[in-house]
Design a protein around this motif. Structure first.
Motif, mmCIF file in Angstrom:
data_model
loop_
_atom_site.group_PDB
_atom_site.id
_atom_site.type_symbol
_atom_site.label_atom_id
_atom_site.label_comp_id
_atom_site.label_asym_id
_atom_site.label_seq_id
_atom_site.Cartn_x
_atom_site.Cartn_y
_atom_site.Cartn_z
ATOM 1 N N THR A 106 0.828 -1.227 0.000
ATOM 2 C CA THR A 106 0.000 0.000 0.000
ATOM 3 C C THR A 106 0.857 1.270 0.000
ATOM 4 O O THR A 106 0.427 2.296 -0.510
ATOM 5 N N ARG A 107 2.091 1.192 0.551
ATOM 6 C CA ARG A 107 2.935 2.397 0.573
ATOM 7 C C ARG A 107 3.519 2.697 -0.808
ATOM 8 O O ARG A 107 4.137 3.729 -1.007
ATOM 9 N N MET A 108 3.342 1.765 -1.730
ATOM 10 C CA MET A 108 3.921 1.944 -3.067
ATOM 11 C C MET A 108 2.856 2.142 -4.151
ATOM 12 O O MET A 108 3.105 1.908 -5.330
ATOM 13 N N GLY A 158 -1.846 -11.309 7.917
ATOM 14 C CA GLY A 158 -0.692 -10.744 8.605
ATOM 15 C C GLY A 158 0.581 -11.562 8.407
ATOM 16 O O GLY A 158 0.547 -12.699 7.933
ATOM 17 N N LEU A 159 1.703 -10.940 8.823
ATOM 18 C CA LEU A 159 3.020 -11.548 8.607
ATOM 19 C C LEU A 159 3.179 -12.865 9.364
ATOM 20 O O LEU A 159 3.732 -13.834 8.829
ATOM 21 N N GLY A 160 2.665 -12.914 10.597
ATOM 22 C CA GLY A 160 2.764 -14.151 11.368
ATOM 23 C C GLY A 160 2.020 -15.281 10.676
ATOM 24 O O GLY A 160 2.521 -16.417 10.561
ATOM 25 N N ARG A 196 7.064 2.412 13.170
ATOM 26 C CA ARG A 196 7.075 1.670 11.897
ATOM 27 C C ARG A 196 7.682 0.282 12.019
ATOM 28 O O ARG A 196 7.632 -0.507 11.064
ATOM 29 N N TYR A 197 8.272 -0.015 13.181
ATOM 30 C CA TYR A 197 8.962 -1.298 13.360
ATOM 31 C C TYR A 197 8.491 -1.993 14.639
ATOM 32 O O TYR A 197 7.997 -1.341 15.568
ATOM 33 N N GLY A 198 8.690 -3.320 14.689
ATOM 34 C CA GLY A 198 8.553 -4.025 15.955
ATOM 35 C C GLY A 198 9.755 -3.672 16.820
ATOM 36 O O GLY A 198 10.857 -3.453 16.304
ATOM 37 N N VAL A 248 7.166 -5.728 21.043
ATOM 38 C CA VAL A 248 5.909 -5.022 20.807
ATOM 39 C C VAL A 248 5.890 -4.549 19.354
ATOM 40 O O VAL A 248 6.881 -3.997 18.869
ATOM 41 N N GLU A 249 4.787 -4.779 18.660
ATOM 42 C CA GLU A 249 4.694 -4.353 17.264
ATOM 43 C C GLU A 249 4.359 -2.861 17.188
ATOM 44 O O GLU A 249 3.381 -2.404 17.780
ATOM 45 N N LYS A 250 5.200 -2.106 16.501
ATOM 46 C CA LYS A 250 4.993 -0.682 16.204
ATOM 47 C C LYS A 250 4.462 0.112 17.408
ATOM 48 O O LYS A 250 3.370 0.684 17.365
ATOM 49 N N PRO A 251 5.235 0.157 18.498
ATOM 50 C CA PRO A 251 4.729 0.798 19.725
ATOM 51 C C PRO A 251 4.686 2.321 19.653
ATOM 52 O O PRO A 251 3.938 2.943 20.407
ATOM 53 N N GLY A 275 15.001 -2.103 17.202
ATOM 54 C CA GLY A 275 13.925 -2.480 16.286
ATOM 55 C C GLY A 275 14.235 -3.738 15.489
ATOM 56 O O GLY A 275 15.390 -4.057 15.208
ATOM 57 N N LEU A 276 13.164 -4.451 15.137
ATOM 58 C CA LEU A 276 13.269 -5.667 14.313
ATOM 59 C C LEU A 276 13.323 -5.240 12.850
ATOM 60 O O LEU A 276 12.398 -4.592 12.355
ATOM 61 N N ILE A 277 14.413 -5.593 12.161
ATOM 62 C CA ILE A 277 14.589 -5.038 10.815
ATOM 63 C C ILE A 277 14.285 -6.029 9.685
ATOM 64 O O ILE A 277 14.733 -5.849 8.560
ATOM 65 N N GLY A 278 13.521 -7.083 10.003
ATOM 66 C CA GLY A 278 13.067 -7.946 8.912
ATOM 67 C C GLY A 278 14.007 -9.090 8.564
ATOM 68 O O GLY A 278 13.920 -9.659 7.476
ATOM 69 N N LEU A 332 4.007 -11.502 13.615
ATOM 70 C CA LEU A 332 5.233 -12.236 13.889
ATOM 71 C C LEU A 332 5.887 -11.712 15.165
ATOM 72 O O LEU A 332 6.438 -12.474 15.970
ATOM 73 N N THR A 333 5.796 -10.395 15.380
ATOM 74 C CA THR A 333 6.394 -9.786 16.576
ATOM 75 C C THR A 333 5.799 -10.371 17.858
ATOM 76 O O THR A 333 6.510 -10.552 18.850
ATOM 77 N N ASP A 334 4.500 -10.684 17.847
ATOM 78 C CA ASP A 334 3.875 -11.266 19.045
ATOM 79 C C ASP A 334 4.441 -12.669 19.321
ATOM 80 O O ASP A 334 4.605 -13.068 20.481
HETATM 81 C C1 G1P Z 1 7.100 -5.827 9.473
HETATM 82 C C2 G1P Z 1 7.051 -6.357 10.908
HETATM 83 C C3 G1P Z 1 7.774 -5.403 11.843
HETATM 84 C C4 G1P Z 1 9.199 -5.191 11.361
HETATM 85 C C5 G1P Z 1 9.179 -4.677 9.911
HETATM 86 C C6 G1P Z 1 10.591 -4.602 9.349
HETATM 87 O O1 G1P Z 1 6.324 -4.652 9.401
HETATM 88 O O2 G1P Z 1 5.706 -6.529 11.281
HETATM 89 O O3 G1P Z 1 7.805 -5.941 13.143
HETATM 90 O O4 G1P Z 1 9.842 -4.269 12.205
HETATM 91 O O5 G1P Z 1 8.431 -5.563 9.074
HETATM 92 O O6 G1P Z 1 10.587 -4.026 8.070
HETATM 93 P P1 G1P Z 1 5.836 -4.022 7.988
HETATM 94 O O7 G1P Z 1 7.016 -3.263 7.439
HETATM 95 O O8 G1P Z 1 5.432 -5.162 7.117
HETATM 96 O O9 G1P Z 1 4.702 -3.104 8.336
#
Ligand code: G1P
Length: 272
Positions: free
Chosen positions: A15-17, A92-94, A150-152, A171-174, A184-187, A212-214
């Motif tokens: 959606t961002r693209m 969702g990603l999970g 924007r990140y977990g 925590v997802e996107k706190p 942050g979780l960078i994928g 997935l973050t949960d």
């Molecule tokens: C996903 C994950 C998020 C992670 C991110 C990395 O979010 O849900 O935890 O930090 O990727 O790019 P998305 O970018 O799909 O919203």
């Protein structure tokens, strides 16, 4: 640790693209000379995987089939087993990662989000594999406050080394106001297969999706997850500005086009 299988979730709608992704799925947006999904597969193979499971939606599945199989083997990928698995509904990603369960079976696996591409020479999967000792490893980067929505983000515990930390939760996107840390979780993830049992029992989380973050949080609570802090950021091709930056960085280092592109950019700078 040699990790033989990798999962690449590539069913996102991008959606961002928009409008680029109205017809073309985001995993097939080209970056210099190949689609984002191919960079992800190549990264997994550089880290030693010889089997890659692509999680696709039905539309992406057809394109993946044509790109990776029907047109003949791609250079460097002819010995790689690439298996598409269709995620019928986007929960969702999970949920996407859970659809790879049968293909992965009882093996540890890399999970690589195709939105993010390493800089040339900046692979993080090998460092994660080195940190792996029978518990999952998630790749982390220190984030500035505006990125915390924007990140977990993880809850850090004890530091094992300068770059390896025990994960106590996530925590997802706190957002900056609620973030438990700046890590942050960078994928990029290296999971033990017990992740699947956690994912299948997770209720919907952030955005009503199976996150997935949960699941990472549950692994952390059970003392089964480490964080590996990379000194590299990844190029984010999931938004227009990031795609421009990634095209420039990867274009400049392209063996065939790099020199000519650099001369072109230098000429542009002169005009400014
Ligand atoms: C996903 C994950 C998020 C992670 C991110 C990395 O979010 O849900 O935890 O930090 O990727 O790019 P998305 O970018 O799909 O919203």
């Amino acid at each position: 640790m040699n990790v033989e299988v990798a999962v690449v979730p590539a069913a996102g709608r991008g959606t961002r693209m928009r409008p680029a992704t109205r017809v073309v799925p985001k995993a097939f947006i080209p970056v210099v000379d190949r689609p984002a999904i191919q960079y992800a597969v190549e990264e997994c193979v550089r880290a030693g995987a010889h089997e890659v499971v692509l999680i696709v939606d039905p539309g992406v599945g057809v394109l993946a089939e044509r790109h990776f199989w029907e047109e003949g083997p791609l250079p460097g990928l002819s010995d790689v087993k690439i298996t598409p698995v269709v995620q019928e509904v986007p929960h969702g990603l999970g949920h996407a990662v859970l659809t790879a369960r049968q293909a992965v079976a009882d093996r540890p696996f890399f999970c690589v989000l195709a939105d993010n591409i390493p800089r040339p020479g900046g692979d993080v999967l090998p460092g994660m594999a080195d940190a792996f000792h029978d518990t999952s490893v998630v790749c982390l980067r220190r984030l500035t406050p505006e990125f915390l929505e924007r990140y977990g983000v993880i809850i850090p515990g004890t530091w094992r080394t300068e770059e390896v930390v025990e994960v106590q939760g996530a925590v997802e996107k706190p957002g900056a106001a609620h973030a438990p840390s700046d890590l942050g979780l960078i994928g990029r993830y290296l999971f033990t297969p017990d992740l699947f049992g956690i994912l299948e029992n997770l209720p919907p989380g952030y955005g009503g999706e199976i996150q997935l973050t949960d699941a990472i949080s549950k692994l952390g609570e059970a003392g089964r997850c480490l964080g590996y802090v990379a000194d590299q950021d990844l190029l984010d091709v999931g938004n227009p500005l990031g795609l421009l930056e990634a095209s420039t960085v990867l274009g400049l280092s392209h063996p065939e086009w790099g020199a000519e592109y650099e001369a072109y950019l230098a000429g542009l700078v002169d005009l400014l």
